[in-house]
Design a protein around this motif. Sequence first.
Motif, PDB file in Angstrom:
ATOM      1  N   LEU A  68       0.806  -1.217   0.000  1.00 25.83           N
ATOM      2  CA  LEU A  68       0.000   0.000   0.000  1.00 25.83           C
ATOM      3  C   LEU A  68       0.846   1.277   0.000  1.00 25.83           C
ATOM      4  CD1 LEU A  68      -2.580  -1.147   2.700  1.00 25.83           C
ATOM      5  CD2 LEU A  68      -3.025  -0.917   0.252  1.00 25.83           C
ATOM      6  N   GLY A  69       2.109   1.162   0.425  1.00 28.84           N
ATOM      7  CA  GLY A  69       2.956   2.334   0.577  1.00 28.84           C
ATOM      8  C   GLY A  69       3.790   2.639  -0.660  1.00 28.84           C
ATOM      9  N   GLN A  70       4.641   3.652  -0.535  1.00 31.59           N
ATOM     10  CA  GLN A  70       5.517   4.078  -1.620  1.00 31.59           C
ATOM     11  C   GLN A  70       6.956   4.126  -1.112  1.00 31.59           C
ATOM     12  OE1 GLN A  70       5.264   4.783  -4.934  1.00 31.59           O
ATOM     13  NE2 GLN A  70       7.480   5.066  -4.825  1.00 31.59           N
ATOM     14  N   PRO A  71       7.876   3.347  -1.709  1.00 32.67           N
ATOM     15  CA  PRO A  71       9.275   3.399  -1.270  1.00 32.67           C
ATOM     16  C   PRO A  71       9.856   4.799  -1.423  1.00 32.67           C
ATOM     17  CG  PRO A  71       8.883   1.488  -2.674  1.00 32.67           C
ATOM     18  CD  PRO A  71       7.652   2.337  -2.762  1.00 32.67           C
ATOM     19  N   ILE A  72      10.623   5.215  -0.420  1.00 33.60           N
ATOM     20  CA  ILE A  72      11.255   6.525  -0.408  1.00 33.60           C
ATOM     21  C   ILE A  72      12.770   6.327  -0.341  1.00 33.60           C
ATOM     22  CG2 ILE A  72      11.473   8.738   0.781  1.00 33.60           C
ATOM     23  CD1 ILE A  72       8.691   8.295  -0.323  1.00 33.60           C
ATOM     24  N   ASP A  73      13.468   6.851  -1.340  1.00 31.16           N
ATOM     25  CA  ASP A  73      14.924   6.744  -1.394  1.00 31.16           C
ATOM     26  C   ASP A  73      15.628   7.988  -0.876  1.00 31.16           C
ATOM     27  OD1 ASP A  73      14.728   4.266  -2.773  1.00 31.16           O
ATOM     28  OD2 ASP A  73      14.480   5.316  -4.681  1.00 31.16           O
ATOM     29  N   HIS A  74      14.909   9.108  -0.824  1.00 24.93           N
ATOM     30  CA  HIS A  74      15.604  10.387  -0.816  1.00 24.93           C
ATOM     31  C   HIS A  74      14.758  11.434  -0.093  1.00 24.93           C
ATOM     32  CE1 HIS A  74      17.650  13.584  -3.660  1.00 24.93           C
ATOM     33  NE2 HIS A  74      18.151  13.600  -2.447  1.00 24.93           N
ATOM     34  N   ILE A  75      15.386  12.276   0.713  1.00 27.96           N
ATOM     35  CA  ILE A  75      14.762  13.466   1.291  1.00 27.96           C
ATOM     36  C   ILE A  75      15.529  14.672   0.779  1.00 27.96           C
ATOM     37  CG2 ILE A  75      14.154  14.686   3.420  1.00 27.96           C
ATOM     38  CD1 ILE A  75      14.143  11.992   4.837  1.00 27.96           C
ATOM     39  N   PHE A  76      14.809  15.584   0.169  1.00 25.22           N
ATOM     40  CA  PHE A  76      15.459  16.641  -0.600  1.00 25.22           C
ATOM     41  C   PHE A  76      14.802  17.982  -0.291  1.00 25.22           C
ATOM     42  CE2 PHE A  76      16.010  19.119  -4.565  1.00 25.22           C
ATOM     43  CZ  PHE A  76      17.382  19.034  -4.699  1.00 25.22           C
ATOM     44  N   GLY A  77      15.627  19.003   0.046  1.00 22.06           N
ATOM     45  CA  GLY A  77      15.077  20.318   0.336  1.00 22.06           C
ATOM     46  C   GLY A  77      15.856  21.418  -0.350  1.00 22.06           C
ATOM     47  N   GLN A  99      15.311   1.333   2.239  1.00 20.00           N
ATOM     48  CA  GLN A  99      14.428   2.452   1.941  1.00 20.00           C
ATOM     49  C   GLN A  99      13.448   2.703   3.078  1.00 20.00           C
ATOM     50  OE1 GLN A  99      12.901   0.428  -1.489  1.00 20.00           O
ATOM     51  NE2 GLN A  99      13.738   1.965  -2.895  1.00 20.00           N
ATOM     52  N   ALA A 100      13.021   3.953   3.182  1.00 19.09           N
ATOM     53  CA  ALA A 100      11.866   4.264   4.006  1.00 19.09           C
ATOM     54  C   ALA A 100      10.612   3.966   3.181  1.00 19.09           C
ATOM     55  CB  ALA A 100      11.905   5.721   4.439  1.00 19.09           C
ATOM     56  N   LEU A 101       9.446   4.174   3.779  1.00 21.05           N
ATOM     57  CA  LEU A 101       8.187   3.904   3.097  1.00 21.05           C
ATOM     58  C   LEU A 101       7.206   5.023   3.426  1.00 21.05           C
ATOM     59  CD1 LEU A 101       7.097   1.479   1.345  1.00 21.05           C
ATOM     60  CD2 LEU A 101       5.911   0.726   3.412  1.00 21.05           C
ATOM     61  N   GLY A 102       6.734   5.715   2.386  1.00 21.60           N
ATOM     62  CA  GLY A 102       5.676   6.691   2.564  1.00 21.60           C
ATOM     63  C   GLY A 102       4.344   5.954   2.669  1.00 21.60           C
ATOM     64  N   VAL A 103       3.578   6.230   3.728  1.00 23.86           N
ATOM     65  CA  VAL A 103       2.360   5.463   4.006  1.00 23.86           C
ATOM     66  C   VAL A 103       1.248   6.417   4.436  1.00 23.86           C
ATOM     67  CG1 VAL A 103       1.335   3.661   5.451  1.00 23.86           C
ATOM     68  CG2 VAL A 103       3.716   3.479   4.775  1.00 23.86           C
ATOM     69  N   HIS A 104       0.046   6.205   3.892  1.00 20.09           N
ATOM     70  CA  HIS A 104      -1.112   6.925   4.403  1.00 20.09           C
ATOM     71  C   HIS A 104      -1.574   6.237   5.680  1.00 20.09           C
ATOM     72  CE1 HIS A 104      -5.164   8.691   4.588  1.00 20.09           C
ATOM     73  NE2 HIS A 104      -4.617   9.678   3.912  1.00 20.09           N
ATOM     74  N   ARG A 105      -2.064   7.020   6.637  1.00 24.91           N
ATOM     75  CA  ARG A 105      -2.455   6.438   7.922  1.00 24.91           C
ATOM     76  C   ARG A 105      -3.556   5.388   7.780  1.00 24.91           C
ATOM     77  NH1 ARG A 105      -0.333   8.748  12.561  1.00 24.91           N
ATOM     78  NH2 ARG A 105       0.983  10.558  12.092  1.00 24.91           N
ATOM     79  N   SER A 106      -4.403   5.544   6.789  1.00 24.73           N
ATOM     80  CA  SER A 106      -5.447   4.540   6.599  1.00 24.73           C
ATOM     81  C   SER A 106      -4.854   3.188   6.226  1.00 24.73           C
ATOM     82  CB  SER A 106      -6.428   4.992   5.521  1.00 24.73           C
ATOM     83  OG  SER A 106      -5.784   5.142   4.263  1.00 24.73           O
ATOM     84  N   ALA A 107      -3.690   3.190   5.576  1.00 18.82           N
ATOM     85  CA  ALA A 107      -3.067   1.932   5.170  1.00 18.82           C
ATOM     86  C   ALA A 107      -2.527   1.172   6.370  1.00 18.82           C
ATOM     87  CB  ALA A 107      -1.954   2.207   4.160  1.00 18.82           C
ATOM     88  N   ILE A 108      -1.753   1.845   7.213  1.00 19.75           N
ATOM     89  CA  ILE A 108      -1.193   1.133   8.371  1.00 19.75           C
ATOM     90  C   ILE A 108      -2.298   0.774   9.357  1.00 19.75           C
ATOM     91  CG2 ILE A 108      -0.607   3.204   9.717  1.00 19.75           C
ATOM     92  CD1 ILE A 108       1.991   1.658  10.523  1.00 19.75           C
ATOM     93  N   VAL A 216      -1.204   4.342  -1.563  1.00 14.98           N
ATOM     94  CA  VAL A 216      -2.644   4.306  -1.819  1.00 14.98           C
ATOM     95  C   VAL A 216      -3.386   3.981  -0.528  1.00 14.98           C
ATOM     96  CG1 VAL A 216      -2.323   3.566  -4.209  1.00 14.98           C
ATOM     97  CG2 VAL A 216      -2.644   1.842  -2.409  1.00 14.98           C
ATOM     98  N   ARG A 217      -4.689   4.285  -0.532  1.00 16.39           N
ATOM     99  CA  ARG A 217      -5.563   3.821   0.538  1.00 16.39           C
ATOM    100  C   ARG A 217      -5.974   2.376   0.254  1.00 16.39           C
ATOM    101  NH1 ARG A 217      -7.912   9.169  -0.159  1.00 16.39           N
ATOM    102  NH2 ARG A 217      -7.713  10.427   1.758  1.00 16.39           N
ATOM    103  N   PRO A 218      -6.312   1.619   1.275  1.00 14.35           N
ATOM    104  CA  PRO A 218      -6.806   0.252   1.040  1.00 14.35           C
ATOM    105  C   PRO A 218      -8.038   0.270   0.148  1.00 14.35           C
ATOM    106  CG  PRO A 218      -6.303   0.580   3.358  1.00 14.35           C
ATOM    107  CD  PRO A 218      -6.196   1.926   2.709  1.00 14.35           C
ATOM    108  N   GLY A 219      -8.046  -0.595  -0.859  1.00 10.64           N
ATOM    109  CA  GLY A 219      -9.190  -0.706  -1.756  1.00 10.64           C
ATOM    110  C   GLY A 219      -9.247   0.312  -2.862  1.00 10.64           C
ATOM    111  N   SER A 220      -8.229   1.149  -3.006  1.00 11.09           N
ATOM    112  CA  SER A 220      -8.214   2.167  -4.050  1.00 11.09           C
ATOM    113  C   SER A 220      -6.892   2.125  -4.797  1.00 11.09           C
ATOM    114  CB  SER A 220      -8.411   3.562  -3.451  1.00 11.09           C
ATOM    115  OG  SER A 220      -8.195   4.565  -4.440  1.00 11.09           O
ATOM    116  N   PRO A 221      -6.929   2.271  -6.131  1.00  8.19           N
ATOM    117  CA  PRO A 221      -5.673   2.278  -6.891  1.00  8.19           C
ATOM    118  C   PRO A 221      -5.065   3.670  -7.015  1.00  8.19           C
ATOM    119  CG  PRO A 221      -7.518   2.309  -8.404  1.00  8.19           C
ATOM    120  CD  PRO A 221      -8.110   2.264  -7.016  1.00  8.19           C
ATOM    121  N   ASP A 222      -5.750   4.698  -6.521  1.00 10.75           N
ATOM    122  CA  ASP A 222      -5.316   6.084  -6.740  1.00 10.75           C
ATOM    123  C   ASP A 222      -4.140   6.432  -5.836  1.00 10.75           C
ATOM    124  OD1 ASP A 222      -7.397   6.381  -8.554  1.00 10.75           O
ATOM    125  OD2 ASP A 222      -8.798   7.044  -6.996  1.00 10.75           O
ATOM    126  N   ARG A 223      -3.059   6.845  -6.461  1.00 10.41           N
ATOM    127  CA  ARG A 223      -1.864   7.207  -5.707  1.00 10.41           C
ATOM    128  C   ARG A 223      -2.040   8.576  -5.067  1.00 10.41           C
ATOM    129  NH1 ARG A 223       2.564   7.386  -9.674  1.00 10.41           N
ATOM    130  NH2 ARG A 223       3.971   7.358  -7.890  1.00 10.41           N
TER     131      ARG A 223
END
Length: 407
Positions: A68-77, A99-108, A216-223
């Motif tokens: 459900l999450g998105q791998p994160i390689d990099h933090i950039f500012g 890698q870290a993982l970007g996650v929406h709270r609904s996913a975890i 994505v949220r559970p049950g949805s393909p929308d990133r």
Amino acid sequence: MTAIRDIAVAGAGPTGLAVALMLARQGRRVVVFERFDTAQPVGAGFMLQPTGLAVLDALGLTPAIQGLGQPIDHIFGRAAPSGRVVLDVRYSDLKRPRQALGVHRSAIFHVLHQACLEAGVQFELAREATAASLGRLSFADGSTSPAFDLVVDATGARSPIAAVLAQAQGSARRDLAYGALWTTTPWPVDPHFDERALQQVYRGAAKMVGVLPVGVRPGSPDRLATFFWSLKAQDHDVWVRQGLEAWKAEVRALWPETAALLETIGHTDDLVLARYGHHTLARPVADRLAVVGDAAHSTSPQLGQGVNMGLLDAHALCWALQTHADLDTALSAYAQDRRWHLRLYQALSLGFTPFYQADGRLLPWIRDHVLGKAARLPFAPRLLAATVSGLLLDPRRTGCAKSLRPA
């Protein structure tokens, strides 16, 4: 000495669900008390760091979260308007890259909640805990729970249970001037945005905008993306009165590429103000009480450690209860196990925050012209990556990994 059998957990956030799941898998009877009518996630996205992912590894839940999450390689500012790179952290610089993982709270929430139900965790809803004493919880409606062998407070940064403990210990919460507006948006279809990076743009330390891919949220393909904007908590009413279009113009001036993303935000109510405070319980335990997560320690999210620290607390508490049959001994072991890692990161977060959220020109100048150059020294990339990953004074244990998996 009595068996630690019946445990109450107050709060069904990620930390509360994680500790409930671990305890249930140890064969204990666990009841989670949640203040909402329906157990549900609260908040936008966040980053699961390698430390938090190690806890999910032990639970056997990492594949489900990764799906459900998105791998994160990099933090950039970048600093505006110069475009100067002032933050550049890559997880590939770790001694053992992960890698870290970007996650929406609904996913975890979905993954942990489902695992809790499968493990036999019981839930009592619309039960807002206000106090804990001698293994009993008191609730906002005046009722009281049955007696438990242990109460675990996972009700978050403004926990009334932890507030009583903090007052007794003389460790009062310090409200921070700056907070942030957060919202969830569709992932921007724009090559300017790196789908594997947390990107931020700053103007001094008073203005900051960021975009984090969260899967994505559970049950949805929308990133999705989590979008955030730094704001003083006391200025929120003024921000609302000025209106959305004035704010959008300010954001576009700072980071023009956010224009399409801003069009998906239709009302000021779409953005939630997060108010930050700093506090650390000197000792996160009392008689038949353990405090975990933001209830025990909270600060600004500049180092992105909040949920990860809570997961580590859950892991350490359950490890202590598994290895010590006496409750007081187990609680002392939990407090000692987390002490130095927490103190280090609380100090680092408090020290770093003014360079990214503060008034004045001196600190952002130091950030851009001194710290930015220091970050390019030979030893710095690995140190920065370890700091952001939560791996300084690496707190992870492996001895109890097998015991936390499903039977």
